[in-house]
Design an enzyme around this catalytic site. Structure first.
Site, short mmCIF file in Angstrom:
data_model
loop_
_atom_site.label_atom_id
_atom_site.label_comp_id
_atom_site.label_asym_id
_atom_site.label_seq_id
_atom_site.Cartn_x
_atom_site.Cartn_y
_atom_site.Cartn_z
N PRO A 60 0.81 -1.21 0.00
CA PRO A 60 0.00 0.00 0.00
C PRO A 60 0.85 1.27 0.00
CG PRO A 60 0.02 -1.00 2.18
CD PRO A 60 0.81 -1.92 1.29
N GLY A 61 0.39 2.25 -0.72
CA GLY A 61 1.04 3.56 -0.71
C GLY A 61 0.03 4.60 -0.23
N ARG A 62 -0.92 4.88 -1.11
CA ARG A 62 -1.90 5.94 -0.85
C ARG A 62 -2.59 5.80 0.50
NH1 ARG A 62 -4.51 8.60 -4.93
NH2 ARG A 62 -3.99 6.91 -6.36
N CYS A 90 1.27 29.25 -14.66
CA CYS A 90 0.78 29.89 -15.88
C CYS A 90 0.10 28.86 -16.80
CB CYS A 90 1.94 30.58 -16.59
SG CYS A 90 1.41 31.47 -18.03
N GLU A 91 -0.93 28.23 -16.30
CA GLU A 91 -1.70 27.28 -17.11
C GLU A 91 -3.16 27.31 -16.65
OE1 GLU A 91 -0.38 23.72 -18.56
OE2 GLU A 91 1.76 24.10 -18.18
N TYR A 145 -5.29 14.08 -13.01
CA TYR A 145 -6.31 13.01 -12.99
C TYR A 145 -7.71 13.57 -12.71
CZ TYR A 145 -1.92 10.70 -11.57
OH TYR A 145 -0.62 10.30 -11.45
N ARG A 182 -2.28 16.31 -8.74
CA ARG A 182 -3.36 15.34 -8.92
C ARG A 182 -4.64 15.93 -9.55
NH1 ARG A 182 -5.64 12.64 -5.73
NH2 ARG A 182 -5.53 10.72 -6.95
N1 LLP Z 1 2.95 -1.19 -5.98
C1 LLP Z 1 3.14 -0.89 -7.28
C2 LLP Z 1 3.92 -1.79 -8.12
C3 LLP Z 1 2.58 0.30 -7.82
O1 LLP Z 1 2.75 0.57 -9.11
C4 LLP Z 1 1.86 1.17 -6.96
C5 LLP Z 1 1.28 2.41 -7.48
C6 LLP Z 1 1.70 0.81 -5.61
C7 LLP Z 1 2.26 -0.39 -5.16
C8 LLP Z 1 0.92 1.64 -4.63
O2 LLP Z 1 -0.42 1.68 -4.93
P1 LLP Z 1 -1.44 2.44 -3.92
O3 LLP Z 1 -1.53 1.66 -2.65
O4 LLP Z 1 -0.87 3.79 -3.69
O5 LLP Z 1 -2.71 2.49 -4.66
N2 LLP Z 1 0.10 9.17 -8.99
C9 LLP Z 1 -1.18 8.49 -8.97
C10 LLP Z 1 -1.07 7.06 -8.44
C11 LLP Z 1 -0.13 6.17 -9.23
C12 LLP Z 1 0.02 4.80 -8.61
C13 LLP Z 1 1.02 3.99 -9.34
N3 LLP Z 1 1.39 2.76 -8.70
C14 LLP Z 1 -2.16 9.34 -8.15
O6 LLP Z 1 -1.81 10.40 -7.68
O7 LLP Z 1 -3.33 8.97 -8.05
#
Ligand code: LLP
Length: 430
Positions: free
Chosen positions: A286-288, A354-355, A327, A323
């Site tokens: 997880p990231g987000r 400037c966009e 998106y 973002r």
């Molecule tokens: N693992 C891999 C291999 C990934 O490509 C990603 C995210 C993650 C984990 C983490 O995923 P999450 O838990 O964050 O959903 N910049 C975009 C999001 C791009 C995500 C790309 N890969 C945004 O701001 O929405």
């Protein structure tokens, strides 16, 4: 508006982790990213607990791309987190933060020769994205006299409910190897002298507010695990990829928890691996969902104007939070110094870039605003600072971290001389 526990409104001001956002903006200046370390740790522990309660061998790898500040990686490393790293830079950060090499996974669809060499040198497992890359990695491992453990990234060909730019497991996506070709890829890997295939990896997309796609992906993964086991491959781990989406629209989006995820996904995983007679580790990345809601971006109103609509021109734009522009993402906004005031007026909150697309929020009801007011953009912790730039030659802003009642910088703001610091003067201009 519903707020998570670490955010509160008191005496007309927005607070984060007990700190007054208006006072923070005064002290550190704006724009300013402010992050609650406690919240990040809480979300990490939620994943560990929910998964660990259902299966004993679990690793939570933080997707370092979401927010690469060392202070956050360090806080997570201290709690036993590993990381999904997508570049040599992210690998460097994870190691510097004290993460164990065995808890890292080097993902990526276009790794450089340098990336592969570094992964081999540091004994980091690599998720291989193509047969071409497999043979390059084998050669790099041979040159170093090492054996590198790998997983392949499965493309499960799943359509998922999210923005098309962040759906990563579509049949047409650039990532991974089509699921039907995966057994052939492992066979090829078995023929490589310096490669040991030990894992299976996938990622289906980000900001998914539905558990079912994760359940489908898990089904695909355990089905493939069965084929691989019958080929004699001993899987040490199965990595189910990224985490849940978050409720950017606080009052209408579903709130999914790691508990919801684990309750749906782990039984499918367990049934699948029991059918194969194996007990690999279960990995997630997880990231987000670990970092997004931990952070607010504080930005000051430079000016307000009425044209065809009412604009609040603020000092942060898509240079700091791309973002919305990239998106069409929605982030809640709060007038941090007028948080109790009646929202009477529709404002479009625009940045200094400037966009025309430099809008942080479109037509939101806010109290009457004036120059000097502080707007807090919520849920800015994932893919916020991480995707920032110096566009229009604006220095990036500082980042502040809060733990308990302690507050400190975790990144200083850039200065105008940081803008020119990496520029060289060509000899003919001397
Ligand atoms: N693992 C891999 C291999 C990934 O490509 C990603 C995210 C993650 C984990 C983490 O995923 P999450 O838990 O964050 O959903 N910049 C975009 C999001 C791009 C995500 C790309 N890969 C945004 O701001 O929405």
């Amino acid at each position: 508006m519903k707020l998570p526990r670490h955010l509160a409104i008191q005496n007309g001001h927005l607070y984060i982790n007990g700190q007054d956002c208006v006072a923070l903006a005064e002290k550190y200046g704006t724009p300013l990213y402010v992050t609650s370390e406690d919240r990040v740790v809480e979300q990490f522990e939620n994943y560990k607990k929910a998964l660990g309660a259902r299966y004993p061998k679990v690793q939570v790898l933080y997707a370092a791309k979401a927010n690469g500040n060392l202070a956050l990686l360090r806080a997570l490393a201290q709690r036993g987190a590993g990381a999904d790293v997508f570049s040599s830079g992210e690998l460097h950060l994870a190691l510097d933060a004290g993460m164990e090499p065995g808890r890292l996974l080097f993902n990526g669809s276009s790794k450089t020769p340098g990336d592969l060499k570094l992964a081999v040198e540091k004994s980091i497992r690599v998720t291989v994205d193509s047969l071409d890359e497999l043979h390059q990695l084998d050669a790099a491992a041979k040159a170093a006299g090492k054996t590198t453990e790998i997983s392949f990234r499965v493309n499960p060909a799943l359509t998922v409910p999210t923005h098309p730019k962040i759906a990563t497991g579509l049949a047409t996506s650039k990532f991974g190897i089509p699921h039907k070709d995966i057994p052939g890829a492992y066979r090829e890997a078995l023929g490589c002298k310096n490669i040991m295939p030990v894992g299976l990896h996938c990622h289906i997309g980000s900001q998914i507010l539905d558990i079912e796609p994760f359940a489908r992906a898990t089904e695909v993964m355990v089905r493939i695990a069965k084929d691989l086991t019958s080929m004699g491959i001993q899987l040490k781990f199965i990595d189910l990829g990224g985490g849940l989406g978050i409720p950017y629209r606080h009052d209408t989006d579903p709130y999914l928890t790691p508990e919801d995820y684990a309750a749906r996904v782990v039984p499918i995983f367990k049934e699948g691996i029991e059918a194969c007679g194996i007990t690999p580790e279960l990995w997630v990345e997880p990231g987000r969902s670990l970092v997004a809601d931990s952070t607010v971006l504080l930005t000051r109103v430079n000016s307000v104007k009425s044209a065809h609509k009412r604009f609040a021109n603020v000092d942060a734009g898509f240079n700091l939070l791309i973002r919305p522009a990239m998106y069409d993402a929605y982030h809640e906004v709060i007038a941090a110094n007028k948080a109790d005031s009646e929202p009477t007026t529709d404002y479009t909150v625009t940045g200094p870039i400037c966009e025309s697309g430099d809008l942080l929020a479109t037509e939101r009801k806010l109290p009457e605003l004036a120059a000097g007011d502080i707007i807090a953009v919520l849920d800015a912790g994932a893919y916020g600072f991480a995707m920032s730039s110096q566009y229009n030659s604006r220095p990036r802003c500082p980042e502040v971290l809060i733990r308990g009642s302690d507050v400190a910088l975790m990144r200083r703001g850039e200065t105008l001389s940081d803008i020119t610091a990496t520029m060289e003067r060509p000899p003919w201009q001397k």
